[in-house]
Motif scaffolding. Structure first.
Motif, short mmCIF file in Angstrom:
data_model
loop_
_atom_site.label_atom_id
_atom_site.label_comp_id
_atom_site.label_asym_id
_atom_site.label_seq_id
_atom_site.Cartn_x
_atom_site.Cartn_y
_atom_site.Cartn_z
N HIS A 107 -5.16 2.80 6.98
CA HIS A 107 -3.99 3.41 6.27
C HIS A 107 -4.28 4.62 5.69
CE1 HIS A 107 -6.15 2.48 2.67
NE2 HIS A 107 -6.28 0.95 2.96
N HIS A 108 -5.63 5.19 5.59
CA HIS A 108 -5.92 6.72 5.14
C HIS A 108 -5.44 6.75 3.83
CE1 HIS A 108 -7.37 7.52 9.14
NE2 HIS A 108 -6.48 7.02 9.55
N TYR A 109 -4.99 5.80 3.13
CA TYR A 109 -4.41 5.78 1.53
C TYR A 109 -2.82 6.38 1.46
CZ TYR A 109 -8.78 4.11 0.15
OH TYR A 109 -10.21 3.52 -0.03
N GLN A 110 -2.36 6.47 2.82
CA GLN A 110 -0.84 6.78 2.98
C GLN A 110 0.04 5.38 3.14
OE1 GLN A 110 -0.02 10.26 3.24
NE2 GLN A 110 -1.88 10.27 2.30
N PHE A 111 0.49 5.19 2.07
CA PHE A 111 1.21 4.19 1.80
C PHE A 111 2.49 4.30 1.86
CE2 PHE A 111 -2.90 3.05 0.02
CZ PHE A 111 -3.25 1.86 0.86
N ALA A 112 3.59 4.07 2.48
CA ALA A 112 4.89 4.17 2.32
C ALA A 112 5.45 3.57 1.00
CB ALA A 112 5.86 3.33 3.57
N GLU A 113 4.82 2.63 0.55
CA GLU A 113 5.50 2.05 -0.68
C GLU A 113 5.38 3.03 -1.86
OE1 GLU A 113 3.41 0.64 1.31
OE2 GLU A 113 3.19 -1.60 1.28
N LEU A 114 4.31 3.86 -1.56
CA LEU A 114 4.03 4.98 -2.75
C LEU A 114 4.56 6.38 -2.31
CD1 LEU A 114 0.30 4.24 -3.44
CD2 LEU A 114 2.36 2.96 -4.47
#
Length: 249
Positions: A107-114
């Motif tokens: 996820h590379h700390y790329q969250f759609a939720e955020l």
């Protein structure tokens, strides 16, 4: 006297390193002899350790222990705010936490939720009255990515690495600001966005404050030791937490 002062100054980073190694463990448990288990480095190979200076091992410990603190805090926040976990998943909190901290390669700390926000922007999202998503996820991802950024997005360090002690020091101050917001920011109805510490006539729970305090102490101590080792000055900023702005890093 000058010779003694010079030797003491050269030895200060190693003294600070020793203090951190002995004081910052968060996952120690008592065994049957009432002795604490010392956290062990996973990779003890001679080759791996040869390319690490004492200050690098100190950075390894600081990041490892701070990550463990964040995992614990995320679990505690989900237990206090179960409605936030439901916004992200129907899985147990432990599975969600493992995915966040161990799935970085995916996820590379790329969250759609955020909205793909990280660092201080993700922390701000936690306290945005219009945000409908998982506020625990936003808060923890914000803190973790902020720590990673200040350490050049690494958790394993070698003598070739160059870390700016000012950035690490600023992160310690930013954690203080984030914790103040967690304990004080309220919505339009006067309710806290996230429940953490609890003090009332029936219960006194300051475990969140203690764990965050450990993180701040570790991060600041490493920044000071790194500044001593590299002979670089740290600009120490004093702010009123109620009006403080996040520092750059």
């Amino acid at each position: 006297m000058n010779a003694f002062s010079s030797k003491f100054k050269r030895g200060k980073p190693y003294l600070l390193c020793t203090l951190l190694l002995t004081a910052c463990a968060t996952n120690t448990q008592l065994n049957t002899n009432n002795k604490k288990n010392v956290p062990e480095q996973k990779d003890k190979s001679t080759i791996n350790q040869i390319v690490k200076a004492d200050i690098d091992r100190m950075a390894d410990v600081e990041m490892r222990e701070n990550t463990q603190s964040l995992r614990l805090l995320m679990l505690k926040l989900y237990k206090r705010n179960p409605q936030e976990l439901k916004k992200s998943t129907s899985d147990p909190a432990e599975k969600m936490i493992n995915w966040v901290f161990e799935g970085g390669a995916q996820h590379h700390y790329q969250f759609a939720e955020l909205n793909n926000l990280v660092m201080t922007e993700a922390i701000f999202l936690t306290f945005n009255p219009d945000y409908k998503g998982d506020r625990v996820l936003a808060f923890i991802v914000g803190l973790h990515t902020m720590l990673l950024k200040a350490h050049n997005d690494k958790t394993d360090f070698y003598f070739t690495d160059s870390i700016d002690p000012q950035k690490v020091y600023n992160v310690a101050r930013n954690i203080e600001i984030a914790v103040w917001k967690l304990s004080n920011a309220r919505d339009e109805n006067g309710a806290l966005y996230l429940l953490s510490n609890e003090i009332n006539d029936h219960e006194k729970n300051l475990s969140f404050e203690r764990e965050f305090g450990k993180m701040i102490g570790r991060t600041e101590l490493y920044a000071i030791a790194l500044a001593e080792k590299s002979q670089r000055l740290i600009s120490r900023v004093v702010q009123n937490l109620a009006t403080a702005l996040f520092l750059p890093f």
